[in-house]
Design a protein around this motif. Structure first.
Motif, mmCIF file in Angstrom:
data_model
loop_
_atom_site.group_PDB
_atom_site.id
_atom_site.type_symbol
_atom_site.label_atom_id
_atom_site.label_comp_id
_atom_site.label_asym_id
_atom_site.label_seq_id
_atom_site.Cartn_x
_atom_site.Cartn_y
_atom_site.Cartn_z
ATOM 1 N N ARG A 46 -3.885 -6.098 -4.184
ATOM 2 C CA ARG A 46 -2.545 -6.645 -3.939
ATOM 3 C C ARG A 46 -2.633 -7.976 -3.188
ATOM 4 N NH1 ARG A 46 2.297 -4.551 -4.677
ATOM 5 N NH2 ARG A 46 3.041 -5.941 -3.045
ATOM 6 N N SER A 49 -3.703 -10.676 -5.611
ATOM 7 C CA SER A 49 -2.670 -10.889 -6.626
ATOM 8 C C SER A 49 -1.493 -11.687 -6.096
ATOM 9 C CB SER A 49 -2.153 -9.546 -7.150
ATOM 10 O OG SER A 49 -3.164 -8.809 -7.777
ATOM 11 N N THR A 50 -1.162 -11.501 -4.822
ATOM 12 C CA THR A 50 0.039 -12.114 -4.260
ATOM 13 C C THR A 50 -0.254 -13.386 -3.472
ATOM 14 O OG1 THR A 50 -0.134 -10.587 -2.377
ATOM 15 C CG2 THR A 50 1.314 -9.935 -4.176
ATOM 16 N N TYR A 305 -8.516 -2.776 -11.367
ATOM 17 C CA TYR A 305 -7.290 -1.989 -11.372
ATOM 18 C C TYR A 305 -7.565 -0.497 -11.506
ATOM 19 C CZ TYR A 305 -5.107 -6.542 -12.265
ATOM 20 O OH TYR A 305 -4.706 -7.853 -12.189
ATOM 21 N N LEU A 332 -0.797 -0.231 -10.117
ATOM 22 C CA LEU A 332 -0.976 -1.659 -10.371
ATOM 23 C C LEU A 332 -1.414 -1.930 -11.807
ATOM 24 C CD1 LEU A 332 -2.849 -2.667 -7.076
ATOM 25 C CD2 LEU A 332 -0.423 -2.959 -7.608
ATOM 26 N N PHE A 334 0.185 -2.955 -14.247
ATOM 27 C CA PHE A 334 0.747 -4.206 -14.752
ATOM 28 C C PHE A 334 0.487 -5.371 -13.800
ATOM 29 C CE2 PHE A 334 3.763 -1.207 -16.969
ATOM 30 C CZ PHE A 334 3.308 -1.479 -18.252
ATOM 31 N N GLY A 335 -0.414 -5.183 -12.846
ATOM 32 C CA GLY A 335 -0.656 -6.212 -11.864
ATOM 33 C C GLY A 335 0.513 -6.322 -10.909
ATOM 34 N N CYS A 336 0.548 -7.404 -10.135
ATOM 35 C CA CYS A 336 1.660 -7.662 -9.234
ATOM 36 C C CYS A 336 1.622 -9.141 -8.863
ATOM 37 C CB CYS A 336 1.609 -6.778 -7.989
ATOM 38 S SG CYS A 336 0.150 -7.018 -6.958
ATOM 39 N N SER A 340 2.186 -10.732 -12.628
ATOM 40 C CA SER A 340 2.521 -9.385 -13.092
ATOM 41 C C SER A 340 2.916 -9.455 -14.564
ATOM 42 C CB SER A 340 3.667 -8.797 -12.261
ATOM 43 O OG SER A 340 4.821 -9.617 -12.359
ATOM 44 N N CYS A 341 2.642 -8.406 -15.287
ATOM 45 C CA CYS A 341 2.790 -8.401 -16.743
ATOM 46 C C CYS A 341 4.228 -8.676 -17.167
ATOM 47 C CB CYS A 341 2.336 -7.058 -17.307
ATOM 48 S SG CYS A 341 2.509 -6.936 -19.093
ATOM 49 N N ALA A 344 5.959 -5.773 -19.283
ATOM 50 C CA ALA A 344 5.835 -4.413 -18.746
ATOM 51 C C ALA A 344 6.938 -3.487 -19.266
ATOM 52 C CB ALA A 344 5.848 -4.446 -17.214
#
Length: 395
Positions: A46, A49-50, A305, A332, A334-336, A340-341, A344
């Motif tokens: 996370r 990703s962010t 993931y 996760l 779809f990621g974040c 993020s996807c 989704a």
């Protein structure tokens, strides 16, 4: 440290025991073979990703392979960082909202029924005959391509993600050339006015502007490639791997059959449990410390993931178990964050519709041979999955 996180065969097998061991002993681990960091814990995935300012997508998103240059498709949404990423994403966001996706349900259901109508009870190839048709036809529909071309879409998609698989006959770069030529013709038809009233996503993008400037043909081709691969491979993988997981957990399969209202939560749990996209990679833009490990600027970090989605600190003592009633389920898959996807909601709907139709028609599904996975580090999809179907007996 030597670990198998660089190996396509590792992801095509059963990576979860290794993930579990690394989460406990070396959650931020260095892979000597390919020269990258693997992140095993949920919160670390996370964090990366962010924080797109610290971890860039522009230098590659796949597990590094020293034998080939890290493939970067300049201009593609998935390879861009803010602010350009936000500009591009805004163009197609409207087509993938929950409300817009819900409008597609009748068409999706018709596609699913058409695929299943051609099946008789008995032995079938699940990956080819059931899991593949629905997402591929849906992407063809979204992009304004004829239904008849969906088999070509599948071939190009497989070659694009399966460059490490010796059984994928079409060369990746040859597939890209064919794909770009095909979509170049569709784009030209829209640009020259031959198709002026199209409401497909490609027509919308041709007319769209970013800061007063229309997208180039190269930008549009990258969108087509991303939607084809992301919208086809991942959903197909979810449907096949999800069904395989249910077959291997008959108690959960029985619970779902007895309680079809659980299909929504079952899809979320299958996303968590199977993680159709195994990983994504980023490049550090400056020195960053994670769990006491110094990640230097220019080094790659791979977000695993499949491991993060079974992190005991988040999912508790049942993290390794399939539980279709799990709630909450902050997976996760779809990621974040920024990447993020985008599709989704569409993937969720496709999976829900397919499972509803499948369970209505067939009261029993069993494996009749080994499921064969594609040799790929990011999306090790199911290539073969022989099953036997028994029809539902209607009163």
């Amino acid at each position: 440290m030597t670990n198998p996180l660089h190996s396509p065969a590792f992801y095509a097998g059963d990576p979860y025991p290794t993930f579990r061991e690394l989460r406990a002993t070396d959650p931020v681990c260095w892979n000597d073979t390919a020269g990258f960091w693997g992140l095993l814990k949920y919160e670390d995935v996370r964090f990366v990703s962010t924080n797109p300012g610290l971890f860039s997508s522009a230098k590659g998103i796949t597990v590094p392979d020293p034998s080939i240059p890290n493939p970067v498709l300049d201009g593609s949404l998935i390879f861009t960082d803010p602010p350009r990423h936000r500009q591009l994403r805004k163009l197609i966001n409207a087509g993938f909202t929950r409300r817009q996706v819900a409008i597609l349900e009748p068409k999706l259901r018709a596609f699913a029924r058409a695929a299943l109508d051609g099946l008789d009870p008995g032995d079938v190839e699940f990956a080819e005959q059931i899991a593949a048709p629905l997402p591929t036809r849906m992407i063809a529909e979204l992009l304004g391509a004829p239904d008849a071309d969906w088999e070509r879409f599948r071939t190009w998609s497989d070659a694009t993600v399966g460059m490490d698989d010796p059984d994928v006959e079409l060369d990746t770069f040859a597939a890209l050339g064919q794909l770009y030529e095909y979509f170049g013709e569709l784009i030209a038809l829209r640009r020259n006015g031959t198709l002026t009233d199209g409401d497909d996503l490609l027509s919308v993008l041709v007319a769209a502007e970013v800061d007063g400037v229309r997208l180039s043909d190269a930008d549009l081709l990258q969108f087509c490639l991303l939607l084809l691969v992301a919208g086809n491979e991942t959903t197909r993988n979810l449907i096949a791997l999800g069904t395989l997981a249910l077959i291997e957990h008959p108690d959960q399969f029985r619970l779902l059959r007895e309680n079809p209202g659980l299909i929504g939560s079952a899809v979320e749990e299958l996303l968590r449990f199977t993680s159709p996209v195994a990983n994504m990679t980023r490049c550090a833009t400056e020195d960053v410390e994670i769990r006491g490990r110094l990640i230097r600027a220019g080094q790659y970090v791979t977000m695993l993931y499949g491991s993060a989605n079974r992190d005991e600190e988040v999912f508790g003592p049942t993290a390794e178990a399939l539980d279709i009633t799990r709630n909450p389920n902050p997976h996760l898959a779809f990621g974040c964050g920024e990447h993020s996807c985008l599709g989704a909601q569409l993937a969720r709907l496709e999976a829900r519709v397919l499972f509803e139709e499948l369970l209505t028609r067939f009261e029993h599904i069993e494996l009749t041979g080994a499921a064969v996975r594609m040799q790929a580090t990011m999306v090790p999809g199911v290539r073969q999955m022989p099953v036997r179907l028994a029809a539902t007996v209607r009163a």
